[in-house]
Design a protein around this motif. Structure first.
Motif, PDB file in Angstrom:
ATOM      1  N   GLY A  44       0.794  -1.216   0.000  1.00 16.02           N
ATOM      2  CA  GLY A  44       0.000   0.000   0.000  1.00 16.02           C
ATOM      3  C   GLY A  44       0.829   1.270   0.000  1.00 16.02           C
ATOM      4  N   GLY A  45       1.896   1.270   0.793  1.00 17.81           N
ATOM      5  CA  GLY A  45       2.762   2.439   0.823  1.00 17.81           C
ATOM      6  C   GLY A  45       3.367   2.726  -0.539  1.00 17.81           C
ATOM      7  N   ALA A  46       3.707   1.672  -1.282  1.00 14.29           N
ATOM      8  CA  ALA A  46       4.254   1.849  -2.628  1.00 14.29           C
ATOM      9  C   ALA A  46       3.194   2.404  -3.573  1.00 14.29           C
ATOM     10  N   VAL A  47       1.945   1.979  -3.395  1.00 18.21           N
ATOM     11  CA  VAL A  47       0.854   2.525  -4.207  1.00 18.21           C
ATOM     12  C   VAL A  47       0.731   4.028  -3.972  1.00 18.21           C
ATOM     13  N   ASP A  48       0.791   4.429  -2.712  1.00 17.37           N
ATOM     14  CA  ASP A  48       0.655   5.846  -2.378  1.00 17.37           C
ATOM     15  C   ASP A  48       1.794   6.689  -2.968  1.00 17.37           C
ATOM     16  N   GLY A  75      -4.174  -3.375   4.003  1.00 23.61           N
ATOM     17  CA  GLY A  75      -4.925  -2.635   5.005  1.00 23.61           C
ATOM     18  C   GLY A  75      -6.202  -2.085   4.396  1.00 23.61           C
ATOM     19  N   PRO A  76      -7.174  -1.707   5.213  1.00 25.86           N
ATOM     20  CA  PRO A  76      -8.469  -1.231   4.728  1.00 25.86           C
ATOM     21  C   PRO A  76      -8.366  -0.028   3.791  1.00 25.86           C
ATOM     22  N   LYS A  77      -7.336   0.769   3.972  1.00 24.26           N
ATOM     23  CA  LYS A  77      -7.159   1.969   3.149  1.00 24.26           C
ATOM     24  C   LYS A  77      -7.146   1.647   1.666  1.00 24.26           C
ATOM     25  N   TRP A  78      -6.648   0.456   1.313  1.00 31.69           N
ATOM     26  CA  TRP A  78      -6.477   0.115  -0.099  1.00 31.69           C
ATOM     27  C   TRP A  78      -7.434  -0.993  -0.560  1.00 31.69           C
TER      28      TRP A  78
END
Length: 365
Positions: A44-48, A75-78
């Protein structure tokens, strides 16, 4: 010098990766080895940051490292992102790129944690099994994988595919491991329903001929799940396909008291191996300082032995973990009732101190 790529990932990943680096620095100081760490983005961090769950820079970093240590992704964020942007796609992608086809997931119950297991002590006493999971084939990677519209209705398609070569090479890994243990292999499939499982079972019988000293048995996956609950301490080496191994190893985490206790190693035939704890990113506790670092420490232990041949270091780490648990140190996930617990950093500090004492004691002795 050993080059280690760090992929902390999401959720609690950065917290437990930080503790692992401190442990490896301690290892280096004790044995006179230098570990060079370089961090890459995944999940997810890489997506952001890069609009992809697996940047090309991360792939190159991993390919030019001696081993890769990963935290967790997701995580729920993604959760609502399209499939190609989901954090888990980055995880599956790095496994495929590195061809880390053999996933080893030991399930060991430390005696002092018997009260943390949901099963009665007599059922889990002596629990010590190894799940060998095929990691780069099966339904997670098969094509087509898509959404379709058929007669005005939305349809989802996932494809389960295995070649005989993919099946045979993971079976050989399991049989070779069994020779170092109790010489028993249980092959888990769904041969009463799936054609891929029928091919799997046929190949298991053929590969077994090369290991006459190892006993092979078969079990359907639903029965295996039941038996893991009824009599888990009777299992030794379990070999199975990708999705079944994913599910059964999480069940193993419950038997051992917590997913926070389970390490894993994903081995390649001719490249760097990938090491990651079995637990997920646990976003609900991220940043609270209560994550359990033990699975990550045990994962480092597997790296030290399997990638670098530091067998003594692996033993010292395992022993340090056991001593800490025997003395009553617990993270929150391991507690029962009103037991006292310590945070991530305190648990890491205690285990590192015990490692240092054990290592120096033996080397000076």
């Amino acid at each position: 010098m050993k080059k280690i790529a760090l992929l902390p990932g999401d959720g609690i990943g950065p917290e437990i990766t930080k503790e692992a680096v401190l442990l490896m620095e301690e290892v280096g100081a004790v044995i006179g080895e230098t570990f060079q760490f370089q961090e890459g983005a995944i999940g997810g961090g890489a997506v952001d940051r890069y609009s992809t769950p697996l940047p090309e820079e991360t792939i190159r970093l991993c390919q030019h490292s001696d081993a890769i240590l990963m935290g967790a992704v997701g995580g729920p964020k993604w959760d609502r992102l399209p499939g190609h942007l989901r954090p888990e796609t980055g995880l599956l992608g790095i496994r495929k790129v590195l061809n880390v086809f053999a996933n080893l997931r030991p399930v060991h119950l430390f005696p002092s944690l018997s009260s943390s297991s949901p099963l009665k002590e007599e059922r889990v006493k002596g629990l010590d099994l190894m799940i060998v999971r095929e990691l780069t084939g099966g339904i997670y990677f098969g094509q087509p994988k898509e959404r379709r519209t058929v007669e005005g209705k939305e349809v989802a398609v996932d494809t389960l595919t295995y070649t005989e070569d993919e099946i045979e090479r993971i079976l050989h890994v399991a049989f070779k491991l069994a020779r170092k243990r109790k010489k028993e292999v249980l092959s888990v499939d769904k041969a009463n329903v799936l054609e891929s499982s029928r091919l799997w079972r046929e190949k298991a019988e053929q590969v077994a001929l090369a290991y006459p000293d190892v006993t092979l048995t078969h079990m359907l996956v639903d029965s295996a799940a039941m038996q893991l609950v009824l009599k888990p301490n009777t299992f030794d080496v379990i070999v199975t396909e990708n999705m079944f191994g994913d599910i059964l190893s999480d069940l193993g985490g419950a038997l051992a008291g917590s997913l926070g206790m389970l390490p894993s190693a994903s081995l390649s035939e001719n490249g760097p191996s990938l090491y990651e704890p079995v637990h997920g990113s646990a976003p609900d506790i991220a940043g609270k300082g209560i994550a359990n670092p033990v699975a990550m420490f045990l994962t480092v232990s597997m790296m030290m032995e399997l990638s670098f041949g530091f067998t003594e270091v692996s033993r010292w780490i395992n022993q340090a973990v056991e001593e800490a648990l025997d003395e009553g140190y617990r993270t929150k996930d391991l507690t029962v009732g009103d037991e006292k617990w310590v945070g991530t950093e305190e648990m890491g500090r205690v285990i590192r101190e015990k490692f240092r004492t054990l290592a120096k004691g033996e080397r000076n002795g």
